[in-house]
Structures are given as structure tokens and as C-alpha cells.
Design a protein around this motif. Structure first.
Motif, PDB file in Angstrom:
ATOM      1  N   PHE B  16       9.734  73.840 -39.660  1.00 34.81           N
ATOM      2  CA  PHE B  16      10.153  75.002 -40.395  1.00 34.81           C
ATOM      3  C   PHE B  16       9.147  75.598 -41.150  1.00 34.81           C
ATOM      4  CE2 PHE B  16      13.517  72.343 -39.221  1.00 34.81           C
ATOM      5  CZ  PHE B  16      14.712  73.170 -39.049  1.00 34.81           C
ATOM      6  N   LEU B  17       8.841  76.890 -41.001  1.00 35.29           N
ATOM      7  CA  LEU B  17       7.843  77.804 -41.507  1.00 35.29           C
ATOM      8  C   LEU B  17       8.472  78.848 -42.409  1.00 35.29           C
ATOM      9  CD1 LEU B  17       4.791  78.589 -41.856  1.00 35.29           C
ATOM     10  CD2 LEU B  17       4.932  79.780 -39.576  1.00 35.29           C
ATOM     11  N   MET B  18       8.012  79.071 -43.587  1.00 33.55           N
ATOM     12  CA  MET B  18       8.620  80.095 -44.427  1.00 33.55           C
ATOM     13  C   MET B  18       7.246  80.887 -44.689  1.00 33.55           C
ATOM     14  SD  MET B  18      10.808  81.331 -46.552  1.00 33.55           S
ATOM     15  CE  MET B  18      10.577  83.210 -47.079  1.00 33.55           C
ATOM     16  N   LEU B  19       7.295  82.136 -44.305  1.00 34.87           N
ATOM     17  CA  LEU B  19       5.997  83.066 -44.627  1.00 34.87           C
ATOM     18  C   LEU B  19       6.481  83.907 -45.870  1.00 34.87           C
ATOM     19  CD1 LEU B  19       5.536  83.998 -40.972  1.00 34.87           C
ATOM     20  CD2 LEU B  19       3.996  82.572 -42.555  1.00 34.87           C
ATOM     21  N   GLY B  20       5.693  83.724 -46.998  1.00 34.85           N
ATOM     22  CA  GLY B  20       5.977  84.506 -48.233  1.00 34.85           C
ATOM     23  C   GLY B  20       5.525  86.032 -48.079  1.00 34.85           C
ATOM     24  N   ILE B  31       1.082  82.061 -38.353  1.00 36.25           N
ATOM     25  CA  ILE B  31       1.674  81.790 -37.143  1.00 36.25           C
ATOM     26  C   ILE B  31       0.882  81.172 -35.966  1.00 36.25           C
ATOM     27  CG2 ILE B  31       3.398  82.473 -35.107  1.00 36.25           C
ATOM     28  CD1 ILE B  31       4.709  84.436 -37.459  1.00 36.25           C
ATOM     29  N   LYS B  32      -0.419  81.898 -35.877  1.00 35.28           N
ATOM     30  CA  LYS B  32      -1.144  81.614 -34.687  1.00 35.28           C
ATOM     31  C   LYS B  32      -1.880  80.307 -34.935  1.00 35.28           C
ATOM     32  CE  LYS B  32      -1.617  86.257 -32.709  1.00 35.28           C
ATOM     33  NZ  LYS B  32      -2.635  87.384 -32.433  1.00 35.28           N
ATOM     34  N   ILE B  41      11.196  80.356 -37.965  1.00 36.90           N
ATOM     35  CA  ILE B  41      10.179  80.837 -38.784  1.00 36.90           C
ATOM     36  C   ILE B  41      11.013  81.944 -39.787  1.00 36.90           C
ATOM     37  CG2 ILE B  41       8.185  82.520 -39.021  1.00 36.90           C
ATOM     38  CD1 ILE B  41       7.439  81.525 -36.146  1.00 36.90           C
ATOM     39  N   VAL B  42      11.062  81.795 -40.957  1.00 35.17           N
ATOM     40  CA  VAL B  42      11.688  82.817 -41.820  1.00 35.17           C
ATOM     41  C   VAL B  42      10.535  83.644 -42.647  1.00 35.17           C
ATOM     42  CG1 VAL B  42      13.045  83.058 -44.138  1.00 35.17           C
ATOM     43  CG2 VAL B  42      13.312  81.255 -42.496  1.00 35.17           C
ATOM     44  N   LEU B  43      10.627  84.927 -42.678  1.00 36.99           N
ATOM     45  CA  LEU B  43       9.458  85.937 -43.066  1.00 36.99           C
ATOM     46  C   LEU B  43      10.149  86.902 -44.231  1.00 36.99           C
ATOM     47  CD1 LEU B  43       6.859  87.501 -41.290  1.00 36.99           C
ATOM     48  CD2 LEU B  43       8.478  89.177 -42.259  1.00 36.99           C
ATOM     49  N   ASP B  44       9.452  86.688 -45.407  1.00 32.67           N
ATOM     50  CA  ASP B  44       9.757  87.647 -46.476  1.00 32.67           C
ATOM     51  C   ASP B  44       8.878  88.978 -46.511  1.00 32.67           C
ATOM     52  OD1 ASP B  44      11.420  88.413 -48.721  1.00 32.67           O
ATOM     53  OD2 ASP B  44       9.956  87.623 -50.032  1.00 32.67           O
TER      54      ASP B  44
END
Lengths: 201, 201
Positions: B16-20, B31-32, B41-44
Motif C-alpha cells: 500500500f503506497l500513499m504518495l503525498g 513508483i518506479k 497506490i493513493v495519490l494526493d
């Protein structure tokens, strides 16, 4: 200034009274014409009367049960920015319940001890918003009149009924869509509101 | 412009990846670096990147699952005023789910076929709003990571978890309140959210 609506005999002993957004003086006049105190009086008002008829507005607030206003009006009437603080203040002015209408963001219902947040149905397009507010008011008090019992639980459902009916009104011009709504369509729309907010913990 | 975060070895196989909210180019870079494609993947992001890094933003949107933005940003990104129309358009740009944050009015969650409206808890006072958005994001993806299964039903509850945790953050300065929250307090707050929106038909 000379408009003085006369309540027809047949309506004078109504148990449920909805006072639309007219001058507070006219709203007081209508309440005084009732043969007995209705079980429930709902009052709609607006910022214009807060600016121009404050004393009459304060008087009529002591005579009613439910006040419906929008969020900016709740802030103006109470002098408080937080809607929770505004509701606390307004509920000392007379009403037992406060409905704060937030347009596309739904509505909040407050009593002294409880709070309910009703969603608005997000819509792809609004054909004609005319009459949505009046439809909401009618659906709200109509549901309560049918239950013939005013509890916070019923008020929750009444808010959803008003919102569901109003969501039909905006789909066509004037009252066109509202005249066509079937019981099955209303039931489906009520389920849409339920699905919109449901979650499990 | 020289900031290039390095993902630690131990985090490279996170599910589970949260990208601020950083530049889309940095988000792509993170991501790479992942050893495998995370389950979610959640992206703000924000309007600033829509104005200044459109192409990179379009690229990162094709690589993620959930986009979280506010209502004005959803309108800018899609060119549509209605949030339903905006969501339809944005869901063609890559994300499978869209979260539209509306501040004191709560949040909306969209998939291609479903819609959820999460309330905000009306508060009497907000002591310090700093960190509310990050707490929301953490609570949201943290709940999903714990379920280890991404369904619309889980996403509904995840939104409520994020909102409930954020409602603690604003009660004191910085992370003070968040560090003190007990399981029992969180459970009570989640029940408060349930009571806020429940109604029977």
C-alpha cells in the motif's frame, strides 16, 4: 404592506403548520388565527428579515418548533461561525429543532442533544432548481404529518424525504416532474439516499 | 528541483503506497523505485501542479488507483462544474477511484458505478487544523492496508476512519491529541459518525 392572509376555516385546526418565508409579522398573524396550537409549527425565514424585522422575527421564533434557514443565515442570526455553536444559540431563542440548509452540501438537523447530517444527492445536471426549497419543506412536514408523531428519529427521515422529493423537482421545469413521480420512483430515490451514506464499521 | 527521495529497501515491496502532495515527477520516481507494483497506490495532488506540471500529472494519473483532491481541484482537472460529471471525466484519466475532499462538508467517493458521501463531524471549535489532511490520508490507507482487500465497501469505511482520526488531530496542537487517542476513543468517534448520518426508511 397590506397583505394579510386569511386562514380558511377548514385549515384552522390543522395539526401541522408550515410557515413559508414571508414577513415575521404575517407569520405571527397566521399562528394567531389557528383555532388551537398545532402539534408542530415549522418556519422558514431569511437574512432579509434579520436585517429589516428583527423584533418581529425574535417574537415569532418563540412561537414555533422547527426553524429552517441556510448556513450563512444561521451564522448571521446567532453571531457564531461554527454551525454547532450557532445551533446552540438559536435553540435558546425558541425553536426546539433547527434545520440548516447547505444546498449542494445537504442539510444539518440539530436538537439540544442530537445532530443529524443529511446528504444532498450529487447530480450530473440540474435542469431547473426553481421550487426545490419549497418541495423540501413540503416533503419534510408532509412526512411528519403522516407519522403524526414528532421525534428526532422521524425528523431524520423527514429530512431525507424532503431531500428526495426536491431531487425530482430539479429534473424538469416547474412542477412537471413532481406531478409524474410514482411511489416506486420515490422508494427507489429514498434507497439511493440510503446507499449514498451507508457504511459498516 | 534536486530533491529525489530514495525509497528504503524495506519499503520497496510495500503493498500500500500513499504518495503525498509533491511534484508529479517525484511521485513517478517513487513508483518506479518500488520492487513490484503495490496492490494500491493513493495519490494526493493540488491545483499548483495542474498549472505548472500538467504533462507529468497526466502521466502519474495513469499509474495510480485512488486520487484525492478537493472540489475546486476536481473542477479544474476535469473542466466540469458538476462533481458527478467531473468524477466521470477524471476516472477516464487513470484512477479507479476518486476522493473529493470538501472540508467542513465532508468528502465524496466515486467509482465508475458507485458513489459514497462521507460526512464531516460538525465541531464547536477547531483548535489547530494543521495535519488534518495528512491524518485523513493516513487513516484512509491504513484502514485499507489492515483489510488487505480493496473493495468499494472497504473504501467507504476507510473514508470514515480517515475522517474520524482527522477529527482528533484538530483538537490540540500538532500531533499531541493523535498520540493520546485510545482504541476506545476511536471506536466512540466512529460510532458518532454512524449516528450522525443514520436514518430509517
Amino acid at each position: 404592506a397590506k397583505f394579510n392572509p386569511v386562514v380558511p376555516e377548514a385549515a384552522k385546526d390543522a395539526d401541522f403548520l408550515m410557515l413559508g418565508n414571508l414577513t415575521p409579522a404575517i407569520q405571527i398573524g397566521v399562528i394567531k388565527q389557528m383555532a388551537k396550537r398545532p402539534k408542530l409549527i415549522v418556519l422558514d425565514t431569511m437574512n432579509f428579515w434579520m436585517d429589516s424585522a428583527w423584533d418581529d422575527l425574535m417574537e415569532v421564533l418563540t412561537m414555533i418548533d422547527v426553524l429552517t434557514i441556510n448556513d450563512e443565515e444561521a451564522r448571521q442570526l446567532s453571531g457564531k461561525h461554527s454551525l454547532v455553536a450557532a445551533a446552540k444559540k438559536i435553540l435558546t431563542m425558541g425553536p426546539k429543532y433547527l434545520v440548516v440548509k447547505k444546498g449542494e452540501h445537504g442539510a444539518l438537523l440539530f436538537s439540544k442533544d442530537e445532530m443529524f447530517s443529511a446528504p444532498a444527492m450529487p447530480l450530473e445536471s440540474v435542469f431547473d432548481p426553481t421550487g426545490a426549497g419549497d418541495t423540501f419543506a413540503g416533503g419534510f412536514i408532509g412526512y411528519l404529518a403522516k407519522q403524526n408523531d414528532v421525534t428526532f428519529e422521524h425528523l431524520r427521515t423527514a429530512l431525507i424525504h424532503g431531500s428526495a422529493l426536491a431531487s425530482f423537482t430539479v429534473e424538469k421545469f416547474g412542477t412537471q416532474r413532481l406531478q409524474d413521480v410514482t411511489d416506486a420512483e420515490l422508494k427507489n430515490r429514498l434507497m439511493d439516499f440510503h446507499n449514498l451514506v451507508r457504511f459498516s464499521l
